[in-house]
Design an enzyme around this catalytic site. Structure first.
Site, PDB file in Angstrom:
ATOM      1  N   LYS A  72      10.650   6.520   3.910  1.00 33.64           N
ATOM      2  CA  LYS A  72       9.447   7.025   4.593  1.00 33.64           C
ATOM      3  C   LYS A  72       8.530   5.901   5.060  1.00 33.64           C
ATOM      4  CE  LYS A  72       6.457   9.417   2.126  1.00 33.64           C
ATOM      5  NZ  LYS A  72       7.337   9.244   1.003  1.00 33.64           N
ATOM      6  N   THR A  74       9.345   2.748   5.473  1.00 33.52           N
ATOM      7  CA  THR A  74      10.107   1.992   6.467  1.00 33.52           C
ATOM      8  C   THR A  74      10.007   2.661   7.831  1.00 33.52           C
ATOM      9  OG1 THR A  74      11.650   1.267   4.751  1.00 33.52           O
ATOM     10  CG2 THR A  74      12.410   1.114   7.036  1.00 33.52           C
ATOM     11  N   ARG A  95      -0.805   3.266   2.068  1.00 35.97           N
ATOM     12  CA  ARG A  95      -1.327   3.064   0.713  1.00 35.97           C
ATOM     13  C   ARG A  95      -0.892   1.709   0.175  1.00 35.97           C
ATOM     14  NH1 ARG A  95       1.229   7.642  -2.625  1.00 35.97           N
ATOM     15  NH2 ARG A  95       2.937   7.151  -1.223  1.00 35.97           N
ATOM     16  N   LYS A 106      11.028   1.236  -8.163  1.00 35.74           N
ATOM     17  CA  LYS A 106      11.095   0.863  -6.749  1.00 35.74           C
ATOM     18  C   LYS A 106      11.300  -0.631  -6.519  1.00 35.74           C
ATOM     19  CE  LYS A 106       8.631   4.568  -4.361  1.00 35.74           C
ATOM     20  NZ  LYS A 106       7.559   4.877  -3.408  1.00 35.74           N
ATOM     21  N   ALA A 274       1.301  10.857  -5.206  1.00 30.98           N
ATOM     22  CA  ALA A 274       1.279  12.214  -4.652  1.00 30.98           C
ATOM     23  C   ALA A 274       1.753  13.268  -5.647  1.00 30.98           C
ATOM     24  CB  ALA A 274       2.131  12.283  -3.392  1.00 30.98           C
ATOM     25  N   PHE A 302       5.805  10.989  -1.299  1.00 33.65           N
ATOM     26  CA  PHE A 302       6.884  11.892  -1.708  1.00 33.65           C
ATOM     27  C   PHE A 302       7.203  12.903  -0.594  1.00 33.65           C
ATOM     28  CE2 PHE A 302       5.478  10.678  -6.149  1.00 33.65           C
ATOM     29  CZ  PHE A 302       6.541   9.819  -6.344  1.00 33.65           C
ATOM     30  N   PHE A 383      22.086   5.435   8.521  1.00 34.27           N
ATOM     31  CA  PHE A 383      22.924   4.614   7.655  1.00 34.27           C
ATOM     32  C   PHE A 383      24.279   4.414   8.340  1.00 34.27           C
ATOM     33  CE2 PHE A 383      19.778   5.500   4.552  1.00 34.27           C
ATOM     34  CZ  PHE A 383      19.948   4.600   3.493  1.00 34.27           C
ATOM     35  N   TRP A 411      15.271   0.171  10.142  1.00 35.12           N
ATOM     36  CA  TRP A 411      15.621  -0.720   9.032  1.00 35.12           C
ATOM     37  C   TRP A 411      16.430  -1.897   9.553  1.00 35.12           C
ATOM     38  CZ3 TRP A 411      19.938  -2.763   6.727  1.00 35.12           C
ATOM     39  CH2 TRP A 411      19.764  -3.337   5.457  1.00 35.12           C
TER      40      TRP A 411
END
Length: 557
Positions: A72, A74, A95, A106, A274, A302, A383, A411
């Protein structure tokens, strides 16, 4: 093919001086407070100077997260870079990462690949000290509360009804429940206590929802810390703490300016989770970005059932903001995981599992379009293992709901890989919207909870435990019942059971605890096993993080 890690990509980037980024954003050096060469705070007076202009607001949200990842942040960063590549005046509003997830699961939260905000290491670690200031203000209030009791308890505080907890910005299950004040009369009053992670502190929510330093101080003063023996709420103002707390937070209130890898200005400020808080960056940073740019791209934490719901029902309601377009991020891999495929097998084509997992995405999309009345696009974070048939299936199912799908390759390609998504978002921003909330704040607490659970989660209804019913009655008597609701719920499912993936039906959400965050301006409803202090996993990300003799950090990802 050998891929660079996120931190290797970030460290190989040639960053622009923060003065140059400020110039691109239209920020005068008079309002710039530099923290070295690549980050700065923006004086909140700038918000008053730019108040006349209002750009378009784009919210990025996602499906319920899975171990396969959705990307998200990214996508948020890459979308902004893609809009910049199309010649648009754009800013990002994100954030700040918490040290808890950075050292826990993470390992970093500043985007990924060629769609990151930098300096990545600084943003993921101490940054400009905002979280430390929030923790200090939170713990000052805790110290003043216990000191008041120790010095005679003139407010007649019931030590069994203290609701204010200390905090630390770290995942530490050992601190969830503690007993303190031991050691005799000179060392305080013994009582049960506990710690929350800093991002769950009401001080964090207050800072992120404040519109000015005056508003910040007033909100801090309204925070309820305990109840007297007669049941009267005791506030930070009763303890005369709000002035000193505001002094600790006066610099933390100023938005932080950084940049993307491609030099797009980014405001990174505030960081409530969240799943246990409201999950959005600060109102001041969002409004400043809107005043400075034609397009502001922001995200909510999230899945859309948590972050987007709170962004729309809490942040927008309290600030007057409303998005012009919403992006729902998904991956084929994550949708197959929702369809029952284990992580180790997600690289193989599996159309049956994808069909089973797609309802998770479709329910989020339906909520954005039909519950909230907002234009929406699905961004498939690409991907290499995605097949043409899988991508076509996602597109067909979304188009049946009247929503377009854009492939996001940010990405691997940065802004260039976000152009298709950017073009669709720009188009959506010109569409008419019929923005509305999921519930009416004038309704009862029980009705608001039911509306969220039915309208957003797809539940049959909500059940309050005996304790929660008693708390709802007390909150109604105290006049807090007309506030919005902040749900504390697992991020992994629409339900309160993390094992129910996809788009479950036939379930009821159980609310076990209700409390008021009077300074933030909402009620918190705790469901399931959700906790306000996470723990570290068996193998924490911290084990992989290191620094060499030259101060170069490795292991952040």
């Amino acid at each position: 093919m050998t891929y660079k890690s996120d931190i290797e990509i970030a460290q190989s980037c040639q960053m622009k001086h923060i003065r140059d980024i400020a110039k691109v954003a239209g920020i005068s050096e008079d309002y710039l407070e530099q923290y070295g060469s690549y980050k700065a705070k923006i004086d909140y007076r700038m918000l008053k100077e730019t108040a006349g202009k209002q750009g378009k607001l784009i919210l990025v949200t996602a499906i319920n997260p899975t171990p396969a990842g959705e990307g998200k942040t990214t996508t948020t960063v890459g979308l902004a870079d893609g809009m910049k590549a199309l010649g648009k005046n754009v800013m990002v509003a994100l954030r700040e990462p918490s040290l808890g997830p950075v050292f826990g699961v993470k390992g970093g939260a500043a985007g990924g690949g060629y769609a990151q905000v930098v300096p990545m290491e600084d943003i993921n670690l101490h940054f400009t000290g905002d979280f430390h200031a929030i923790g200090a203000a939170n713990n000052l209030l805790a110290a003043m509360l216990d000191n008041h009791i120790h010095q005679g308890n003139a407010l007649d505080i019931d030590t069994r009804k203290i609701v204010w907890r200390r905090c630390v910005d770290m995942n530490d299950r050992q601190l969830r429940n503690v007993v303190d004040g031991l050691g005799g009369a000179a060392h305080g009053v013994p009582r049960e206590d506990g710690y929350d992670i800093t991002v769950a502190s009401e001080v964090m929510a207050v800072l992120c929802l404040s519109s000015s330093i005056t508003d910040l101080k007033a909100r801090l003063g309204r925070m309820v810390v305990a109840y007297s023996r007669s049941g009267k709420p005791i506030t930070a103002s009763d303890l005369k703490a709000e002035g000193a707390m505001t002094a600790l937070l006066k610099d933390a209130l100023k938005p932080n300016l950084v940049q993307t890898l491609e030099g797009t200005p980014a405001l990174v400020h505030g960081g409530p989770f969240a799943n246990i808080a409201h999950g959005c960056n600060s109102v001041m940073a969002t409004k400043l970005a809107l005043h400075l740019s034609d397009y502001t791209v922001t995200e909510a934490g999230f899945g859309a059932d948590l972050g987007a719901e709170k962004f729309l029902d809490i942040k927008c309601r309290l600030s007057g903001l409303s998005p012009d377009a919403v992006v729902v991020v998904a991956t084929v891999r994550a949708l197959k995981n929702h369809g029952g495929v284990p992580k180790a097998e997600l690289n193989e084509e599996n159309l049956d599992a994808l069909k089973k997992g797609l309802p998770n995405l479709l329910r989020h999309v339906n909520n954005i379009k039909n519950v909230y009345g907002l234009p929406c696009v699905v961004a498939i974070n690409a991907f290499p293992t995605d097949t043409e048939q899988e991508l076509r299936l996602v597109e067909e199912e979304c188009k049946a709901l009247g929503v377009n799908v854009a492939l996001s390759e940010v990405w691997a390609k940065g802004g260039e890989g976000g152009k298709a998504l950017a073009a669709e978002v720009i188009r959506l921003c010109e569409e008419e919207k019929d923005f509305r909330f999921a519930y009416n704040t004038e309704d009862s607490i029980e009705k608001k909870l039911e509306d969220i659970c039915k309208n957003v989660y797809g539940a049959d209804g909500v059940m309050l435990t005996a304790n929660a019913k008693k708390q709802a009655a007390q909150l109604r008597e105290l006049g807090y019942d007309k506030l919005p609701i902040c749900m504390a719920k697992t991020q992994y499912s629409f339900s309160d059971d993390p094992a129910l993936l996809g788009a479950p039906t036939g379930f009821t959400v159980t609310v076990r605890n209700l409390k008021v965050s009077a300074g933030a301006g909402f009620l918190v409803a705790l469901t399931g096993d959700i906790m306000t202090m996470p723990g570290l996993p068996k193998v924490p990300a911290a084990e992989r993080i290191d620094v060499d003799e030259n101060g170069k950090i490795s292991g952040l990802f």
